[in-house]
Design a protein around this motif. Structure first.
Motif, short mmCIF file in Angstrom:
data_model
loop_
_atom_site.label_atom_id
_atom_site.label_comp_id
_atom_site.label_asym_id
_atom_site.label_seq_id
_atom_site.Cartn_x
_atom_site.Cartn_y
_atom_site.Cartn_z
N MET A 1 0.77 -1.07 -0.12
CA MET A 1 0.01 -0.02 0.11
C MET A 1 0.74 1.16 0.10
SD MET A 1 -2.57 1.36 2.84
CE MET A 1 -1.39 1.68 4.18
N ASP A 2 0.44 2.10 -0.88
CA ASP A 2 0.96 3.59 -0.70
C ASP A 2 0.19 4.49 -0.20
OD1 ASP A 2 3.59 2.82 -2.00
OD2 ASP A 2 2.63 2.97 -4.16
N ILE A 3 0.77 5.39 0.42
CA ILE A 3 -0.22 6.62 1.03
C ILE A 3 0.32 8.09 0.54
CG2 ILE A 3 -0.87 7.59 2.96
CD1 ILE A 3 -0.66 4.98 4.48
N VAL B 1 -5.08 15.98 3.30
CA VAL B 1 -5.75 14.87 2.53
C VAL B 1 -4.95 13.80 2.67
CG1 VAL B 1 -6.65 14.02 0.32
CG2 VAL B 1 -6.99 16.68 1.06
N ILE B 2 -5.51 12.67 2.99
CA ILE B 2 -4.76 11.00 3.04
C ILE B 2 -5.47 10.34 2.12
CG2 ILE B 2 -3.89 9.35 4.60
CD1 ILE B 2 -3.12 11.91 5.56
N ARG B 3 -4.70 9.93 1.09
CA ARG B 3 -5.08 8.91 0.18
C ARG B 3 -4.29 7.52 0.05
NH1 ARG B 3 -4.40 13.57 -2.89
NH2 ARG B 3 -6.51 14.59 -3.39
N PRO B 4 -4.94 6.64 0.72
CA PRO B 4 -4.35 5.28 0.89
C PRO B 4 -4.42 4.71 -0.69
CG PRO B 4 -6.21 5.54 2.19
CD PRO B 4 -6.11 6.66 1.93
N GLN B 5 -3.63 3.93 -1.19
CA GLN B 5 -3.82 3.39 -2.53
C GLN B 5 -3.40 1.80 -2.44
OE1 GLN B 5 -4.00 5.26 -5.26
NE2 GLN B 5 -4.29 7.11 -3.87
N GLY C 1 -8.34 5.35 -4.56
CA GLY C 1 -7.46 4.52 -5.10
C GLY C 1 -7.36 3.35 -3.93
N LEU C 2 -8.31 3.09 -3.15
CA LEU C 2 -8.38 1.88 -2.01
C LEU C 2 -9.25 0.89 -2.93
CD1 LEU C 2 -7.18 1.40 0.52
CD2 LEU C 2 -9.43 1.69 1.64
N SER C 3 -8.84 -0.48 -2.69
CA SER C 3 -9.68 -1.46 -3.31
C SER C 3 -10.17 -2.41 -2.36
CB SER C 3 -8.68 -2.53 -4.31
OG SER C 3 -7.65 -2.94 -3.88
#
Length: 112
Positions: free
Chosen positions: A1-3, A13-17, A48-50
């Protein structure tokens, strides 16, 4: 996982991927919880989170508690259908303010 993290529209804004599971939940916790040390609203953008597991939900529960304790607003946005279903089934959808996209969330969070 990337953040990915950024300050946008007066909010953090935090975007976990990818996936938030037992192997990556600590990484999300380390990125998210310090955001409540500043007065800026916090938005977690799930675009971007599955996948999110119970370990990821635990991190968000910790964030909700920190938000309440500090008075720093917390919002969630951009959930895919599978992620939204986890929130609905677990009852977590009732604990958070959730927007369909980051732009709508930022407009409301930044307005106070």
């Amino acid at each position: 996982m990337d953040i990915e993290t950024e300050t946008r529209g007066g909010a953090r804004v935090i975007r976990p991927q990818g996936r938030v599971d037992s192997n990556s939940a600590r990484e999300l916790e380390d990125a998210l919880l310090p955001c409540f040390d500043t007065p800026e609203p916090v938005l977690v953008d799930f675009t971007g989170l599955s996948y999110i597991s119970s370990a990821g939900l635990r991190v968000l529960l910790l964030a909700a508690r920190r938000s309440k304790a500090t008075g720093v607003p917390l919002g969630l946005s951009g959930m895919s259908e599978p992620v939204a279903e986890v929130f609905t089934i677990s009852g977590f959808a009732k604990l958070f303010r959730i927007w369909p996209d980051a732009e709508a969330a930022l407009a409301e969070l930044s307005a106070g």
